[in-house]
Design a protein around this motif. Structure first.
Motif, PDB file in Angstrom:
ATOM      1  N   PHE B 797       8.420  -5.181  -3.872  1.00 48.91           N
ATOM      2  CA  PHE B 797       7.126  -4.528  -3.695  1.00 48.91           C
ATOM      3  C   PHE B 797       7.000  -3.240  -4.505  1.00 48.91           C
ATOM      4  CE2 PHE B 797       7.226  -7.093   0.222  1.00 48.91           C
ATOM      5  CZ  PHE B 797       6.034  -7.773   0.040  1.00 48.91           C
ATOM      6  N   ARG B 818       0.422  -5.732  -1.401  1.00 46.33           N
ATOM      7  CA  ARG B 818       0.789  -5.034  -0.171  1.00 46.33           C
ATOM      8  C   ARG B 818      -0.200  -3.920   0.134  1.00 46.33           C
ATOM      9  NH1 ARG B 818       6.560  -2.468   1.156  1.00 46.33           N
ATOM     10  NH2 ARG B 818       5.991  -0.999  -0.444  1.00 46.33           N
ATOM     11  N   GLU B 822      -2.134  -3.868   3.624  1.00 43.97           N
ATOM     12  CA  GLU B 822      -1.964  -2.732   4.531  1.00 43.97           C
ATOM     13  C   GLU B 822      -3.260  -1.975   4.742  1.00 43.97           C
ATOM     14  OE1 GLU B 822       1.387  -0.629   2.948  1.00 43.97           O
ATOM     15  OE2 GLU B 822       2.826  -2.004   3.903  1.00 43.97           O
ATOM     16  N   ARG B 827       0.118  -6.634   7.606  1.00 46.75           N
ATOM     17  CA  ARG B 827       1.438  -6.422   7.037  1.00 46.75           C
ATOM     18  C   ARG B 827       1.892  -7.685   6.312  1.00 46.75           C
ATOM     19  NH1 ARG B 827       1.943  -6.475  12.705  1.00 46.75           N
ATOM     20  NH2 ARG B 827       2.854  -8.462  13.332  1.00 46.75           N
ATOM     21  N   ILE B 828       2.862  -7.488   5.466  1.00 46.84           N
ATOM     22  CA  ILE B 828       3.297  -8.607   4.649  1.00 46.84           C
ATOM     23  C   ILE B 828       4.807  -8.716   4.728  1.00 46.84           C
ATOM     24  CG2 ILE B 828       3.297  -7.129   2.584  1.00 46.84           C
ATOM     25  CD1 ILE B 828       2.372  -9.607   1.011  1.00 46.84           C
ATOM     26  N   VAL B 842       1.510 -13.198   5.560  1.00 47.88           N
ATOM     27  CA  VAL B 842       0.564 -12.084   5.616  1.00 47.88           C
ATOM     28  C   VAL B 842      -0.089 -12.113   6.984  1.00 47.88           C
ATOM     29  CG1 VAL B 842      -1.588 -11.163   4.691  1.00 47.88           C
ATOM     30  CG2 VAL B 842       0.114 -12.132   3.146  1.00 47.88           C
TER      31      VAL B 842
END
Lengths: 122, 858
Positions: B797, B818, B822, B827-828, B842
């Motif tokens: 990320f 991300r 977010e 959240r991932i 996800v």
């Protein structure tokens, strides 16, 4: 008198205009090109086009102005916007002004041929 | 009685004087009655603590009443000043006891009156022990040394918190010069401190934003260079007939592609120059040049383009002394930009004239055309930075928009100016005036232009501009990092020796006889660059590249493959495997050296980028909130048009041509590579655009199933093209709706699917799934591709981290994804195992339960 659908290609980029005209011609469309909005309006005054594909950001008239001008001259014309200028707002603005589609450059030839065929048959 | 009354009144008045003057022995007090005066003198002596012995009235110097009045006036003035200065003032005796203070001090100390202070020490004031110790220590120092302490900045606890004080302490002396105490003066600078701090923070944030902006431009430009090089290489090769003669149709298409790739390269080079200006890293290197010759050459090279456009091109020089001291690169760029514009905007049948003349100490370069001219309102905007790239959909007159701003920057950095005179309908005259330094001096002879420096207009005025960056960069590398180490793999001993010899001048060379030995050597000691033959026993060049790129430690080492001209397909497959460059045999020594240098430079750049990424990440956070970000969004939106147009032209021409050549012909293979690189450019532009997209667009409610279906539809053609099955499971009926910014969330999911497709081999499957999960919905993108090694997983990320071969991924995709997820309160998660594929989950909150956007609370 041709029964081939007539397409007007408006782009200030010669290399894009020419290859699009070439391919659309091969696909059986009657393709005409214009280098800017004024040329496009000139062409539309002379004859009917089923579809116009226009760039958005051009010298002189921009794509939306061209779209509105074309619609004023020929209310039956459908206009596709094809542009490298990317933002959701521009897309909304084009659609709100009566564009029938919005293509993001760079696009695949396949993609634009499919969209053109679909637009003209729909 | 009356006499007594008079005496007492006199005594009282005199005592008041004495008290008011602080018992100053120089102030003479007397009633005129010897009896009373004796008593008075005793009292005063007592009051002065014996420091000043009483003197007989007769010995006193006589002072006139006027002097007394003057003294009193001064005393009063002193009191007034003390009460009104914006400082707190106090004074202490030798034992550190307060003798007096002004009202400010009393207020600070929360003492209602002077009586509450007198005789107290710092330890009685309620200061924390440490602080009191510090005060006493300072006092001691002043009184022991007799030297003042000025501007001590110290914190002080006050009931409303810690204040910052700036204090000066000076010794108090008697008339004999003995230290008898000290005077302290301080100001409360808490507020000033706070403002300074705020100012500093604001400045830092602005600087970070500006830095990030130019870094962004630099990153984008460099990222674009790699695919462009990989596009131009095969185009040149195809045009040169290396894959066999081209059909006439192909030539026209290839020319178009080359033109557009060159244009992109110019733009990229302009953006880089711009970034340099933004960062203030522009250095003028003056050298004696024959301006008339240089301009003449460039004009000559532009002639074919002018002829093709039906424009007459002329050049006139009236320079008396042709040798001027100028920065060659900048001067060339100025001319290239102005000439390029003039040729572009002058209609067929028009005329462009380039003139060079001297006006005093100034050299004027002018490009005049009889084109449409420019209206006054436009003229003012022409040279403005960035403004040309505004968000209005109307394209400005000059095309890329950066060119003229650069001309102005270059002219100004050379100490000159740039401008335009124009009359609509009659034409325009763009001019640049620069001081010529030691004009006419015959001391230094200009360096004759080498053949290779003579620019050829078509692809490369431009690509030569591209290459011009190399010498300085290499010099910088050489200065900072010493000689690069190069590993050469070549089975032919003669060839191996030749290559090693060729490179030995610039690099530390190790040479081995095959791919396996090369791999071992690289693992033993990581080289900066690897040059490898393709055909080798044991492990050939292609396989070597594949192994190197699969090794995390060696993945980034640039590999240049050397191949026989006949084996063009090899080149394509090598580039596909991840080779960074190739060189056809036979080659000249200089070519090999140049390629190695270029590869080394690119390699270093990558390292620098990686090193920078944390800084950028930090700056990015601030950027999102800084006003500068808006400017950057606009810049990028405008740029995207300029970048996407040539990309579109390349893609479409390549596709158009591909349809008409036999699928497995060398031309088709080359076109496929060109098209893929062009698509990469397009993706890069889009990703960077998304990355800079700062305005939170409107949210809308959408069924999670519908969202996934939409994305699946959008990605379907991409999957089909790669013959990968993209399967979306039918969403379960209980799936809650989510509230998303559709444009953003689509980009995020498409990016995940794109990654999955990249990781999946032909014939593989990518699965999409959606299910209800803890108060929200979980969207799953799963592939059965190569998987991600565990050591890499935590970094995926990070911005600019990419697991793809050098140059193939932007490294921005997952970071961006991300960020988007977010910002939706989601959240991932990523699960992966080498060999068994990757699953990305996800999670998004259901409609109505979304947490506030990250950043809004800040």
């Amino acid at each position: 008198m041709s029964d081939r659908p007539a397409v007007l290609i408006i782009d200030d980029e010669e290399d894009i205009r020419d290859v699009l005209a070439f391919e659309l011609g091969r696909e059986g469309f009657d393709a005409t090109t214009a280098a800017d909005g004024l040329q496009a309006l000139e062409a539309a005054r002379g004859r009917h086009f089923d579809l116009a594909i226009t760039d958005l950001k051009m010298p002189g008239m921009d794509g939306v102005a061209t779209l509105l001008g074309l619609k004023a001259i020929d209310p039956a014309i459908r206009v596709l916007i094809a542009t490298g200028y990317a933002s959701a707002e521009t897309r909304d603005r084009c659609m709100a002004n009566g564009a029938c589609g919005y293509l993001q450059k760079p696009f695949d030839l396949e993609e634009i041929l499919t969209v053109v065929t679909k637009t003209l048959s729909g | 009685m009356a006499e007594r009354r008079r005496l007492l009144d006199g005594l009282a008045a005199q005592l008041r004087v004495a008290v008011d003057t602080g018992f100053d022995p120089r102030v003479r007090v007397a009633t005129g009655d010897p009896e009373v005066d004796r008593l008075l003198a005793l009292a005063l002596a007592a009051a002065r603590g014996g420091r000043s012995a009483p003197t007989g009235a007769g010995d006193e110097p006589q002072e006139s009443p006027r002097e007394v009045i003057e003294l009193r006036r001064q005393q009063a003035l002193m009191k007034y000043i003390l009460a009104n200065v914006p400082f707190s003032v106090f004074w202490k005796d030798l034992d550190g006891r307060f003798l007096g203070a002004n009202d400010n001090f009393l207020r600070d100390m929360r003492r209602p009156s002077l009586e509450d202070l007198l005789g107290k020490t710092d330890y009685d004031m309620g200061f924390p022990q440490e602080q009191a110790d510090f005060f006493v220590k300072c006092d001691r120092q002043v009184m022991d040394t007799g030297q003042p302490l000025l501007d001590i900045e110290e914190p002080q606890e006050q009931p409303d918190g810690t204040h910052t004080l700036i204090t000066s302490k000076v010794p108090l002396r008697d008339e004999d010069g003995r230290t008898i105490g000290l005077l302290g003066i301080y100001a409360d600078i808490t507020e000033r401190k706070r403002m300074e701090e705020e100012l500093r923070r604001a400045k830092e944030a602005a600087e970070a934003a500006a830095r990030a902006k130019s870094e962004f431009l630099t990153v984008m430009s460099h990222e674009l260079r790699t695919p462009l090089t990989l596009i131009l290489g095969p185009i040149e090769a195809l045009l040169a007939g290396e894959a066999g003669p081209c059909p006439p149709l192909a030539n026209a298409h290839l020319e178009r592609m080359r033109r557009n790739a060159s244009r992109l390269l110019t733009l990229v080079s302009d953006i880089l120059d711009f970034a340099r200006f933004e960062e203030g890293r522009v250095e003028v290197v003056r050298e004696p040049i024959d301006a008339a010759e240089l301009v003449g050459l460039i004009v000559d090279d532009a002639r074919p383009v002018a002829e093709q456009r039906g424009v007459e091109l002329a050049f006139r020089s009236s320079l008396g002394a042709p040798i001027v001291h100028l920065d060659r690169r900048m001067f060339e760029k100025i001319l290239l930009n102005l000439l390029g514009n003039a040729l572009k905007f002058t209609p067929r049948g028009g005329r462009v004239e380039v003139t060079l003349r001297q006006e005093g100490t100034q050299l004027e370069l002018a490009i005049e055309d009889n084109g449409p001219g420019i209206p006054l309102a436009e003229r003012e905007k022409l040279f403005r930075r960035f403004q040309q790239l505004d968000s209005s959909a109307t394209r400005q007159h000059e095309g890329t928009g950066i060119g003229l701003a650069l001309v102005k920057e270059f002219a100004e950095v050379l100490g000159g100016s740039a401008g335009v005179d124009s009359e609509p309908g009659r034409g325009s005259r763009f001019w640049v005036r620069v001081p010529v330094g030691e004009a006419g001096s015959a001391r230094a002879e200009p360096r004759p232009l080498a053949r290779s420096e003579r620019l050829s207009w078509n692809s490369a005025l431009i690509s030569s501009r591209f290459h011009q960056g190399t010498p300085t960069a290499v010099a910088a590398v050489a200065a900072s990092g010493g000689r690069p180490t190069v590993l050469v793999a070549e089975d032919n001993p003669d060839m191996r020796a030749y290559m090693a010899e060729t490179l030995a001048g610039d690099c530390a060379v190790r040479a081995v006889a095959n791919g396996r030995l090369a791999l071992d050597a690289a693992r033993a000691e990581r080289p900066d660059v690897i040059v490898s033959d393709v055909m080798m026993p044991e492990l050939d060049g292609i396989e070597l590249v594949a192994r190197l790129k699969a090794d995390p430690a060696l993945r980034r080492v640039p590999v240049i493959l050397v191949t026989a001209r006949a084996a063009r397909e090899e080149v394509v497959s090598a580039l596909n495997t991840g080779a960074d460059d190739y060189l056809g045999k036979p080659f000249v020594a200089a070519e090999l050296r140049a390629r190695v240098r270029a590869a080394y430079r690119l390699h270093r750049l990558y390292h620098e980028l990686e090193a920078k990424h944390h800084e950028l990440q930090r700056a990015q956070d601030q950027l999102v909130h800084a006003a500068k970000m808006a400017a950057m969004g606009t810049l990028v939106a405008g740029l995207s048009h300029e970048l996407n147009n040539p990309v579109a032209a390349i893609v479409m021409n390549a596709q158009s041509l591909s349809r008409r050549v036999p699928p497995s012909s060398p031309l088709a293979v080359g076109l496929t590579a060109i098209e893929r690189q062009a698509q990469r450019c397009g993706k890069l532009v889009k990703t960077l655009l998304d990355f800079s997209h700062q305005t939170p667009a409107g949210r809308e409610a959408i069924g999670a199933g519908t969202l996934l279906e939409r994305v699946a539809d959008l990605a379907q053609s991409q999957a089909r093209a790669r013959r990968i099955a993209l399967e979306a499971a039918p969403p379960p009926p209980d799936l809650p709706p989510v509230e998303v910014c559709l444009h953003e969330m689509e980009s995020a999911l498409l990016n995940l699917i794109g990654n999955a497709l990249d990781a999946t081999p032909t014939g593989g499957t990518v699965r999409l799934d959606a299910r209800a999960e803890e108060g929200g919905v979980e969207l799953v993108v799963a592939d059965d591709g190569c998987g991600i090694p565990p050591e890499v997983l935590p970094r995926v990320f990070d911005p600019f981290f990419t697991s793809k071969p050098v140059g193939q991924g932007t490294g921005l995709g997952l970071t961006l994804t991300r960020k988007i997820v977010e910002s939706h309160g989601g959240r991932i998660r990523i699960e992966s195992a080498v060999g068994s594929g990757t699953t990305i989950r996800v999670w998004l909150p259901r409609l109505g339960s979304a947490q506030p956007r990250e950043g809004e609370a800040r």
